[in-house]
Design an enzyme around this catalytic site. Sequence first.
Site, PDB file in Angstrom:
ATOM      1  N   GLU A   5      24.439 -42.117  91.737  1.00 49.60           N
ATOM      2  CA  GLU A   5      24.502 -41.574  90.372  1.00 49.60           C
ATOM      3  C   GLU A   5      24.488 -42.678  89.315  1.00 49.60           C
ATOM      4  OE1 GLU A   5      27.921 -39.010  90.457  1.00 49.60           O
ATOM      5  OE2 GLU A   5      26.773 -37.389  91.355  1.00 49.60           O
ATOM      6  N   GLU A  45      23.963 -33.486  96.693  1.00 48.19           N
ATOM      7  CA  GLU A  45      25.386 -33.125  96.712  1.00 48.19           C
ATOM      8  C   GLU A  45      25.580 -31.828  95.945  1.00 48.19           C
ATOM      9  OE1 GLU A  45      28.012 -35.991  94.954  1.00 48.19           O
ATOM     10  OE2 GLU A  45      26.954 -37.687  95.830  1.00 48.19           O
TER      11      GLU A  45
HETATM   12  C1  GLA Z   1      29.743 -37.214  92.508  1.00 40.93           C
HETATM   13  C2  GLA Z   1      29.711 -38.412  93.439  1.00 40.93           C
HETATM   14  C3  GLA Z   1      30.473 -38.225  94.702  1.00 40.93           C
HETATM   15  C4  GLA Z   1      31.760 -37.472  94.448  1.00 40.93           C
HETATM   16  C5  GLA Z   1      31.432 -36.165  93.777  1.00 40.93           C
HETATM   17  C6  GLA Z   1      32.638 -35.301  93.536  1.00 40.93           C
HETATM   18  O1  GLA Z   1      28.685 -36.387  92.645  1.00 40.93           O
HETATM   19  O2  GLA Z   1      28.415 -38.817  93.752  1.00 40.93           O
HETATM   20  O3  GLA Z   1      30.736 -39.499  95.242  1.00 40.93           O
HETATM   21  O4  GLA Z   1      32.572 -38.237  93.640  1.00 40.93           O
HETATM   22  O5  GLA Z   1      30.878 -36.440  92.518  1.00 40.93           O
HETATM   23  O6  GLA Z   1      32.305 -34.118  92.874  1.00 40.93           O
END
Ligand code: GLA
Length: 672
Positions: A154, A310
């Site tokens: 991210e 995710e």
């Molecule tokens: C983000 C991160 C993960 C985790 C999630 C939790 O998407 O990439 O590592 O912290 O949030 O929601």
Amino acid sequence: MTAPHAWPELTGIAYGGDYNPEQWPRETWREDVELMRNAGVNLVSVGIFSWALIEIAEGEFDFSWLDELLDLLHENGIAVDLGTPTASPPAWFFAEHPDARVIDRDGRVMGFGSRGMASHSAPAYREAIVRYADALAARYAQHPAVVLWHVHNEYGVPVGEDHSDHAQAAFRVWLQEKYGTLDALNSAWGTAFWGQHYTDWQHISTPTTAPSVVNPAQRLDFARFTDHQLRACFIAERDAIRAHSDRPVTTNFMANQSWTTDLWAWGREVDIVSDDHYLWAADEDAHIGLAIAADLSRSVGGGKPWILMEHSTSAVNWQPRNIAKRPGEMARNSLTHLGRGADGILFFQWRAGRSGAEKFHSAMLPHAGVDSRIFREVTALGADLQRLEAVQGSRVQAEVAILWDFESFWAQDLEWRPTDDVSHQERIRAFYERLWRDGITIDFALPGQDLSAYKLVIAPAQYLLRAADAENLTDYVESGGTLLVSYFSAVVDENDAVHPGGFLAPLRDALGVDVEEHLPLREGQTAAVTTAVGDSLNADHWQEALRLHGAEVVGTYRDGPAAGEAAITRNRRGEGTGWYVSTRLDAEGLSRLMSQVYADAAVAPAGLPEDLEVITRHGDDASYRIVINHADDDAALAATGQDLLTGIEIDDSFTIPAGGVAVIRSKKTRTT
Ligand code: GLA
């Protein structure tokens, strides 16, 4: 090196999640892989936060545990999306390179003990990430488990902007490359205002906190620079990996949830788009925000299948109120992503972590263990996705595009705008939601791209519009397209300077109207619009004093400062039509407006019950209708084909239960 693979070598839809076994003993690893197999998991993301446990000192790598893990996963038929952990450098790195820490706008140095605190402009950081990516790829390029590379995590979150000395120096270099001369920079930034004229590049700084508002053109360039620095780091890692491997490289975006990165530019750099999406719990219709993120992920990847990298099985842990998903919601969310082009459904994370800041975050295997609703739903979803193998590779087609331009959002979000009430996110959501409820599939698009495939293009929030892009939109209308532009658009150029000729001037020809004055309303003040066909539409926040240049008036303000004047206009231009809406209509008003706009564009609403989401993916021999019932009542749907989830053949209609999902395959009949 040969061209990177277009897709990970996997059979069927990818299913799995982030896997962080370094937090667990070896016995747990063996239990994990067995449970993963039971749940239908075929892909896990590994190593995303493992830097400190692999490069134990600068240049000293210990891959032994990762060797063991990848072998174990491979023996169990589970493929690996192998991460570079560059979002979270080790403590030793900051001890040796204290200058590589991020400094925020207020001059605060970001400390250790979290993640995302490294300066993307620091030479030591740049060197370290390439060293790590190179060592990782050299070791595992030939490992049969590794089918995908996952760079960083991210970009831009939690830290995007950096005001460290390294960032200051890099910003000046970037500006010199962009402008060439100080005269060009002074002109673009309008530095004659407030006596900001520069005579030496060294006098220029990043836009740190100042006594009053900082030059908006400087801030806009800094947003571009920030995006560029982050992307340069990605490219450096990607190229280090590509020197060893031909397997695809991705990094996980945050479409519709982070605005630091220009995902159109990033979409061109990754081999596969992947996205993280979390429901915003306060939004009772959060599945519509989810659909926006999914459509944006597909759009920035040029329509190709992408991976949901995710999402959550239930609650997250970082919102004010972390609402658990209700039974069936996780499957509905997953199928929406799949319907909108995702060929991979992954979660954060496989096993809930006992320690650290994310222990209250849900997981595929929750703290409650296998005897839990969540794990049963995870296993059921894994089995369902195996039934959807045929969907893989099919494409979504849209007749309508909504403009989405990060550069415009960066500019609009700066200070001292006519009112705090105007929000690009709010307007995009309002128009998107109307079309979502009408069952119309949407692509997102840039104002400068080829728009000829679309019958209707909507610009809900195009505050910044380059002159060349305005010409493109005008050509689109002249060639027969229908363009709808909403208020506070085409206000400034690429330097956040008001267009010569005033607000909306670049679109005057397409729309037959321009804007004499912005007329924001007081808090709570409403304004009604009466349409030519006698409808009364509610609006608030904003009016404009319009000047007509050939457009017909479709709606007139009944009250507010512009009472009696034009509110909504329609202009025939060439073969097409340009609509302009100068106020914030409520949902009902937007619904009435859009029915007229659809008629102009020859776009037909699906005529389905609201809250029944149906999206079609088109394959070579068959089409797949992904059906998601978000309502509390059963719904009937006309269809012919086979529901791939149940195997049931459908003759002409079927009932989709409240909260249920279906995927109906219809064979294509060949006409030649
Ligand atoms: C983000 C991160 C993960 C985790 C999630 C939790 O998407 O990439 O590592 O912290 O949030 O929601």
